[in-house]
Design an enzyme around this catalytic site. Structure first.
Site, PDB file in Angstrom:
ATOM      1  N   ASN A  41       0.834  -1.209   0.000  1.00  0.00           N
ATOM      2  CA  ASN A  41       0.000   0.000   0.000  1.00  0.00           C
ATOM      3  C   ASN A  41       0.866   1.256   0.000  1.00  0.00           C
ATOM      4  O   ASN A  41       0.635   2.185  -0.775  1.00  0.00           O
ATOM      5  CB  ASN A  41      -0.895   0.037   1.242  1.00  0.00           C
ATOM      6  CG  ASN A  41      -1.923  -1.078   1.268  1.00  0.00           C
ATOM      7  OD1 ASN A  41      -2.207  -1.689   0.244  1.00  0.00           O
ATOM      8  ND2 ASN A  41      -2.477  -1.344   2.444  1.00  0.00           N
ATOM      9  N   GLU A 138       5.436  -6.739   8.542  1.00  0.00           N
ATOM     10  CA  GLU A 138       4.641  -7.838   8.009  1.00  0.00           C
ATOM     11  C   GLU A 138       5.503  -8.936   7.392  1.00  0.00           C
ATOM     12  O   GLU A 138       4.991  -9.886   6.820  1.00  0.00           O
ATOM     13  CB  GLU A 138       3.580  -7.325   7.024  1.00  0.00           C
ATOM     14  CG  GLU A 138       2.452  -6.629   7.782  1.00  0.00           C
ATOM     15  CD  GLU A 138       1.336  -6.133   6.886  1.00  0.00           C
ATOM     16  OE1 GLU A 138       0.191  -6.103   7.362  1.00  0.00           O
ATOM     17  OE2 GLU A 138       1.584  -5.766   5.735  1.00  0.00           O
ATOM     18  N   ASP A 253      -1.166   4.128   5.709  1.00  0.00           N
ATOM     19  CA  ASP A 253      -0.305   3.721   4.596  1.00  0.00           C
ATOM     20  C   ASP A 253      -0.204   4.834   3.552  1.00  0.00           C
ATOM     21  O   ASP A 253       0.859   5.056   2.966  1.00  0.00           O
ATOM     22  CB  ASP A 253      -0.838   2.436   3.942  1.00  0.00           C
ATOM     23  CG  ASP A 253      -0.706   1.240   4.864  1.00  0.00           C
ATOM     24  OD1 ASP A 253       0.137   1.278   5.779  1.00  0.00           O
ATOM     25  OD2 ASP A 253      -1.439   0.249   4.664  1.00  0.00           O
TER      26      ASP A 253
END
Ligand SMILES: Nc1ncnc2c1ncn2[C@@H]1O[C@H](COP(=O)(O)OP(=O)(O)O)[C@@H](O)[C@H]1O
Ligand SMILES: *[C@@H]1O[C@H](CO)[C@@H](O)[C@H](O)[C@H]1NC(C)=O
Length: 306
Positions: A41, A138, A253
């Site tokens: 993103n 992540e 983001d």
């Protein structure tokens, strides 16, 4: 002038009247597939503002992975450092939303966890030449930290977004972060302070700065953000403009993608000014539905932001 970002996931939400119980099959109203992952993103937001970006990540050798890569290409993101593995599936998040708007989410990190030292070495030449490197959590936190260290050692400016936050974050992360950027809940988890307003954010920013980063930004939703630089004693509240928000998913983001753009294209601009402009970009994103679908392009924004 390549900016590098890190990954993840494909998500496939479905809408159903209620969440299914164990062993149950229910009928939903709607199913769709979207592209997500904080790194992706942020990278796509930066690319839409006109910065030359590359993604460093790993997806599966599967239908989702192929589509994920195509989405980068469609957004002018370089995919030379996007690897496909047959050892794991593309990271995915399955989200079920009921009529009350509550959700149940299963995230499988999959191929994201297979990104390691070997891939970083292959990307090192590009990382060295980049103006900015942006990392999140992540992927394996070890890989994230290594990438930040590589950038830091090569005088590449780093933005670190400790999301999703982990309570006992390695202190090494602070020392290699030029801009440590998180939201209220992440600041709270990392510092142990409760962060519910601008005043709390000033306090939490001081604590995060003490851990060794060069600057801290804590985003505060409609309140904008708080910026604290190591060379200054006090932090600055940078308010956002009031807008009618319809969907705030991905606002953070959009903000970070915009921040990366300013660091790359206007490296000498004061961080507060970058934050003021990033607030404006993110404020546009909350006025449309979706995550990447809500991120503005350069052509949608006033010229004075560039
Ligand atoms: N309701 C809103 N109105 C205007 N700007 C917003 C709104 N919500 C978010 N933003 C912008 O998006 C940025 C990030 O939002 P925030 O909610 O803090 O992040 P996250 O998406 O991580 O929860 C804020 O700093 C602000 O610039
Ligand atoms: C901060 O970001 C996390 C994702 O990392 C999200 O779950 C949380 O709701 C956000 N918090 C706020 C206050 O927006």
């Amino acid at each position: 002038m390549l900016e590098c970002f890190f990954v993840v996931v494909f998500f496939h939400p479905s809408q159903a009247p209620r969440l299914p119980k164990a062993g149950e099959t229910i009928h939903g109203h709607k199913f769709f597939i979207g592209f997500g992952g904080k790194g992706a993103n942020q990278c796509i937001q930066a690319a839409r503002l006109g910065v030359k970006t590359a993604m460093i990540c790993k997806v599966g050798k599967d239908f989702f992975g192929d589509n994920y890569i195509q989405n980068f290409k469609d957004n002018d993101v370089h995919t030379d450092f996007v690897w496909q593995t047959s050892d794991a599936a593309t990271g995915a998040a399955s989200i079920t939303v009921n009529d009350a708007g509550e959700n149940a989410i299963v995230i499988v990190a999959g191929a994201n966890m297979r990104l390691g030292e070997e891939e970083l070495q292959k990307a090192l030449t590009a990382i060295r030449k980049a103006k900015v490197l942006v990392c999140q959590l992540e992927i394996s936190s070890q890989t994230s930290l290594r990438a930040l260290q590589m950038a830091h050692d090569n005088k590449v400016r780093t933005i670190f977004n400790p999301a999703p936050a982990i309570p006992d974050l390695d202190f090494g992360f602070y020392r290699v972060s030029d801009v440590f950027c998180c939201n209220e809940s992440e600041a709270e988890l990392l510092t142990g302070y409760s962060v519910n307003n601008v005043e709390d954010a000033h306090q939490a920013a001081q604590e995060l700065l003490r851990r060794g980063c060069t600057a801290v930004i804590i985003t505060l939703g409609p309140q904008g953000c708080v910026v604290l630089k190591a060379q200054d004693k006090t932090s600055t509240h940078v308010p956002s403009t009031a807008v009618k928000a319809v969907d705030t998913t991905g606002a953070g983001d959009s903000f970070i993608g915009a921040l990366a753009f300013y660091l790359a294209h206007h490296p000498d601009m004061p961080l507060e000014e970058m934050a003021r402009r990033a607030n404006q970009v993110a404020a546009v994103s909350v006025q449309a539905v979706g995550t990447q679908t809500s991120f503005p392009f350069k052509r949608d924004l006033p010229a004075d932001l560039f």
